[in-house]
Write a protein that holds these residues in place. Structure first.
Motif, short mmCIF file in Angstrom:
data_model
loop_
_atom_site.label_atom_id
_atom_site.label_comp_id
_atom_site.label_asym_id
_atom_site.label_seq_id
_atom_site.Cartn_x
_atom_site.Cartn_y
_atom_site.Cartn_z
N VAL A 94 0.76 -1.19 0.04
CA VAL A 94 -0.05 -0.12 0.09
C VAL A 94 0.97 1.27 -0.06
O VAL A 94 0.73 2.33 -0.55
CB VAL A 94 -0.95 -0.18 1.29
CG1 VAL A 94 -1.69 1.49 1.27
CG2 VAL A 94 -2.05 -1.24 1.04
N CYS A 95 1.88 1.18 0.91
CA CYS A 95 2.70 2.34 0.77
C CYS A 95 3.27 2.85 -0.72
O CYS A 95 3.76 4.02 -1.10
CB CYS A 95 3.80 2.03 1.81
SG CYS A 95 3.27 2.48 3.57
N ALA A 96 3.70 1.46 -1.39
CA ALA A 96 4.34 1.81 -2.75
C ALA A 96 3.31 2.60 -3.55
O ALA A 96 3.81 3.24 -4.26
CB ALA A 96 4.63 0.32 -3.27
N HIS A 97 2.19 2.27 -3.16
CA HIS A 97 1.13 2.95 -4.06
C HIS A 97 0.80 4.53 -3.66
O HIS A 97 0.85 5.20 -4.45
CB HIS A 97 -0.39 2.20 -4.00
CG HIS A 97 -0.41 0.89 -4.54
ND1 HIS A 97 -0.04 0.50 -6.00
CD2 HIS A 97 -0.72 -0.45 -4.10
CE1 HIS A 97 -0.12 -0.94 -6.39
NE2 HIS A 97 -0.54 -1.32 -5.06
N ILE A 98 0.89 4.48 -2.65
CA ILE A 98 0.61 5.96 -1.97
C ILE A 98 1.82 6.91 -2.35
O ILE A 98 1.61 7.83 -2.71
CB ILE A 98 0.73 5.90 -0.36
CG1 ILE A 98 -0.58 5.08 0.03
CG2 ILE A 98 0.65 7.32 0.06
CD1 ILE A 98 -0.77 5.13 1.48
N LEU A 99 3.03 6.20 -2.27
CA LEU A 99 4.28 7.08 -2.61
C LEU A 99 4.58 7.23 -4.11
O LEU A 99 5.12 8.23 -4.52
CB LEU A 99 5.43 6.28 -2.02
CG LEU A 99 5.42 6.57 -0.51
CD1 LEU A 99 6.88 5.58 -0.02
CD2 LEU A 99 5.65 7.75 0.12
N PRO A 101 2.79 8.42 -6.67
CA PRO A 101 2.04 9.56 -7.25
C PRO A 101 3.09 10.89 -6.92
O PRO A 101 3.27 11.81 -7.52
CB PRO A 101 0.77 9.77 -6.91
CG PRO A 101 0.40 8.62 -6.39
CD PRO A 101 1.56 7.84 -5.87
N PHE A 102 3.87 10.77 -5.79
CA PHE A 102 4.42 11.74 -5.21
C PHE A 102 5.96 11.72 -5.34
O PHE A 102 6.83 12.33 -4.77
CB PHE A 102 4.34 12.01 -3.67
CG PHE A 102 3.00 12.05 -3.48
CD1 PHE A 102 2.31 13.30 -3.61
CD2 PHE A 102 2.15 11.16 -2.65
CE1 PHE A 102 0.87 13.50 -3.22
CE2 PHE A 102 0.82 11.19 -2.59
CZ PHE A 102 0.29 12.40 -2.57
N ASP A 103 6.58 10.67 -6.22
CA ASP A 103 7.69 10.42 -6.41
C ASP A 103 8.38 11.27 -7.32
O ASP A 103 8.38 11.58 -8.50
CB ASP A 103 7.60 8.89 -7.29
CG ASP A 103 9.05 8.59 -7.61
OD1 ASP A 103 10.35 9.07 -6.76
OD2 ASP A 103 9.37 7.76 -8.53
#
Length: 149
Positions: A94-99, A101-103
């Motif tokens: 889930v953290c991979a998905h959250i981060l 777009p903000f990469d």
């Protein structure tokens, strides 16, 4: 494609084992993992949607988020420690998905793949170990309740 076939075959095998021989926590999380994998496959097939991991994947985020909520909820109620490991691995995805777009540093797509997809393999291993432990306890006549009181 081989990765997908292996994951689904392993998840289905663990699901069938859990339904036949394990306790409620094992049944619930093996079911939830199988549903998450199959929902992802069916939705992609129906929508003609392919993940290329170069961009944010909202559908996988929703499915992984639902699995995280299920795993955390079960961790809080069950009389087992392994669901915490399962939930922690799901949190990585889930953290991979959250981060994503903000990469701002544009991490390679391979990093997104590893963080969002590879925890499933570890979760399959956690389920296998949990179900083996359940079988060993039962074989030795040790009764453990499924839920905290």
């Amino acid at each position: 494609m081989i990765r997908v076939l292996f994951q689904n075959a392993a998840a289905l095998t663990l699901f069938l084992w859990a339904m036949k021989r394990c306790g409620a926590p094992e049944k619930i999380l093996s079911s939830a993992l199988l549903v998450a994998l199959w929902t992802n496959l069916i939705a992609r097939w129906l929508l003609g949607y392919q993940t290329h991991f170069a961009t944010f994947d909202p559908m996988s985020m929703a499915i992984d988020g639902a699995l995280l909520v299920t795993a955390v909820g079960l961790s809080l109620r069950s009389n087992r420690t392994w669901p915490l490991w399962f939930a922690a691995l799901q949190l990585l995805a889930v953290c991979a998905h959250i981060l994503r777009p903000f990469d701002v540093n544009k991490v390679h797509a391979l990093s997104y793949v590893i963080l969002s997809r590879m925890p499933t393999y570890a979760q399959l291993l956690v389920l296998l170990c949990a179900m083996t432990a359940f079988e060993n306890r039962r074989r030795h006549g040790i009764q453990a309740t499924d839920w905290e009181h």
